[in-house]
Design an enzyme around this catalytic site. Structure first.
Site, mmCIF file in Angstrom:
data_model
loop_
_atom_site.group_PDB
_atom_site.id
_atom_site.type_symbol
_atom_site.label_atom_id
_atom_site.label_comp_id
_atom_site.label_asym_id
_atom_site.label_seq_id
_atom_site.Cartn_x
_atom_site.Cartn_y
_atom_site.Cartn_z
ATOM 1 N N ASP A 94 34.591 57.578 19.387
ATOM 2 C CA ASP A 94 33.735 56.728 18.545
ATOM 3 C C ASP A 94 34.642 55.858 17.664
ATOM 4 O O ASP A 94 35.558 56.371 17.008
ATOM 5 C CB ASP A 94 32.873 57.671 17.674
ATOM 6 C CG ASP A 94 31.725 56.962 16.990
ATOM 7 O OD1 ASP A 94 31.343 55.865 17.430
ATOM 8 O OD2 ASP A 94 31.186 57.541 16.015
ATOM 9 N N HIS A 95 34.405 54.568 17.654
ATOM 10 C CA HIS A 95 35.164 53.639 16.793
ATOM 11 C C HIS A 95 36.683 53.721 16.941
ATOM 12 O O HIS A 95 37.402 53.852 15.939
ATOM 13 C CB HIS A 95 34.792 53.830 15.319
ATOM 14 C CG HIS A 95 33.410 53.383 15.000
ATOM 15 N ND1 HIS A 95 33.057 52.059 14.905
ATOM 16 C CD2 HIS A 95 32.270 54.086 14.792
ATOM 17 C CE1 HIS A 95 31.761 51.970 14.629
ATOM 18 N NE2 HIS A 95 31.249 53.180 14.583
ATOM 19 N N ASP A 116 36.481 49.298 18.814
ATOM 20 C CA ASP A 116 35.704 48.558 17.822
ATOM 21 C C ASP A 116 36.554 47.452 17.215
ATOM 22 O O ASP A 116 37.335 47.681 16.296
ATOM 23 C CB ASP A 116 35.212 49.523 16.735
ATOM 24 C CG ASP A 116 34.450 48.793 15.626
ATOM 25 O OD1 ASP A 116 34.288 47.553 15.724
ATOM 26 O OD2 ASP A 116 34.021 49.451 14.672
ATOM 27 N N GLY A 235 24.749 53.951 13.900
ATOM 28 C CA GLY A 235 24.083 54.132 12.613
ATOM 29 C C GLY A 235 22.583 54.330 12.737
ATOM 30 O O GLY A 235 21.809 53.757 11.983
ATOM 31 N N SER A 237 20.652 57.254 12.558
ATOM 32 C CA SER A 237 19.999 58.448 12.032
ATOM 33 C C SER A 237 18.727 58.027 11.307
ATOM 34 O O SER A 237 18.631 56.909 10.805
ATOM 35 C CB SER A 237 20.932 59.185 11.060
ATOM 36 O OG SER A 237 21.860 59.964 11.795
ATOM 37 N N ASN A 277 23.371 56.337 18.596
ATOM 38 C CA ASN A 277 24.298 57.223 17.876
ATOM 39 C C ASN A 277 23.616 57.902 16.693
ATOM 40 O O ASN A 277 23.029 57.217 15.844
ATOM 41 C CB ASN A 277 25.476 56.416 17.334
ATOM 42 C CG ASN A 277 26.396 55.900 18.430
ATOM 43 O OD1 ASN A 277 26.120 56.056 19.615
ATOM 44 N ND2 ASN A 277 27.491 55.295 18.018
ATOM 45 N N ILE A 278 23.735 59.209 16.646
ATOM 46 C CA ILE A 278 23.131 59.978 15.562
ATOM 47 C C ILE A 278 24.164 60.966 15.016
ATOM 48 O O ILE A 278 24.645 61.825 15.746
ATOM 49 C CB ILE A 278 21.872 60.722 16.074
ATOM 50 C CG1 ILE A 278 20.804 59.697 16.481
ATOM 51 C CG2 ILE A 278 21.335 61.680 15.007
ATOM 52 C CD1 ILE A 278 19.675 60.247 17.314
#
Ligand SMILES: [Zn+2]
Length: 332
Positions: A94-95, A116, A235, A237, A277-278
């Protein structure tokens, strides 16, 4: 060099193709601890869902990248033990913030990486993404890129303001970079405080904040320009208010924490959005359960006693997301 294929992991290619065609999205859950990993695998197996387990910069700093890779390998074996003969588990970076980091993960068994470059100038973002893609594709690893900037503060990224993805750039970007999927910015945001009270309205009945809606017009414009191309939402959630209330009831202090309403994520899942994404929701579920348990059992001190309800609560949340929000259940 460790190939993810030897570890029983899969890349995102087939998974995303099916998700776009089928009108659902694959859950991408961040993990840092054994309990999160167990809860993710149990939820995925019970619902027969493919799943992306992702590792952020903060996770590597906390748990160590090597340990997390072995945990993902363990997740595959654990899923089989739980009765799923062919688990579809992706280990995703991730990232990723440099070519070197992406390469290191590819060389160490990751089946998917994100580069990213969203904070970089446009041409530079394309150039580095392309370099990552060229290396990754040699090993059949898939690459997520990002265009547009998400607001919010989390352990891996932070930006005060968001810049929506410009639809006129997506075709050129995806073609020239060769990326397999594209993270876009349409109003989602990192962390448990996605919006300031000033950006929201307040529900007069509950006093809770109601966030501004996602920019579906931009999403639809992007879909028109690159039909069927896999889109990713970061982002995402929802910051469930019952978990926030539990945390606050048992000594926590999370005033005005607010997320993306699940109805909007459900709608996005039906489009070309195929990865959602959570992360924060898992943190909230874990913390709420632990706070409640310790408040009710002040004499207990064995971590297994409070981590067990924490794991159960996360599992319940993961199952809810898979079945009621993303629709990725019964897809194995
Ligand atoms: Zn993110």
């Amino acid at each position: 060099m460790v190939s993810y294929k030897e570890l029983g992991l899969v890349n995102t290619r087939e998974m995303f193709k099916k998700a776009v065609a089928g009108g659902y999205a694959i859950p991408a859950f961040n993990f840092n601890t054994m309990e999160q990993m167990q809860a993710i695998v149990q939820a995925a197996v019970e619902t027969k869902s493919p799943v992306i387990m992702q590792v952020s910069k903060g996770a590597r700093a906390y748990a160590n990248g090597t340990i997390l890779r072995y945990m993902a390998q363990g997740a595959v074996e654990y899923a089989k033990e739980l009765g799923c003969p062919n688990p579809q588990i992706v280990l995703h970076l991730d990232h990723g913030d440099s070519f070197e980091l992406c390469k290191e993960c590819i060389d160490n068994g990751f089946s998917s990486v994100m580069f990213d470059g969203s904070a970089l100038p446009y041409e530079e973002n394309i150039a580095i993404t392309k370099k990552v893609v060229e290396y990754a594709h040699k090993y059949d690893v898939t690459v997520e890129a990002e265009l547009g900037v998400l607001a919010g503060v989390e352990d891996e990224v932070s930006s005060a303001v968001s810049h929506y993805t410009r639809p006129e750039e997506v075709e050129d970007f995806s073609k020239r970079s060769g990326c397999d999927s594209l993270a876009i910015s349409i109003g989602t945001s990192h962390g448990a405080y996605k919006f300031t009270p000033e950006q929201c309205t307040r529900d007069p009945k509950t006093g809770k904040l109601v966030p501004p809606p996602l920019a579906f017009n931009i999403l639809h414009e992007i879909e028109k320009r690159i039909p069927g191309f896999p889109i990713v939402l970061h982002g995402s959630s929802s910051v469930p208010q019952d978990e926030v209330d539990t945390i606050n009831k048992y000594g926590g202090k999370l005033p005005d924490a607010v997320g993306i309403p699940e109805e909007q994520l459900r709608e996005a899942s039906k489009s070309a959005v195929c990865k959602i994404n959570i992360d924060s929701d898992s943190r909230l579920a874990m913390t709420a359960a632990i706070r409640k348990y310790l408040a009710e059992n002040p004499s207990h001190f064995d971590p297994r006693q409070y981590l067990k309800p924490a794991r159960e609560n996360m599992k319940k949340m993961y199952i809810h997301k898979i079945v009621d929000v993303l629709g990725s259940n019964d897809k194995l």
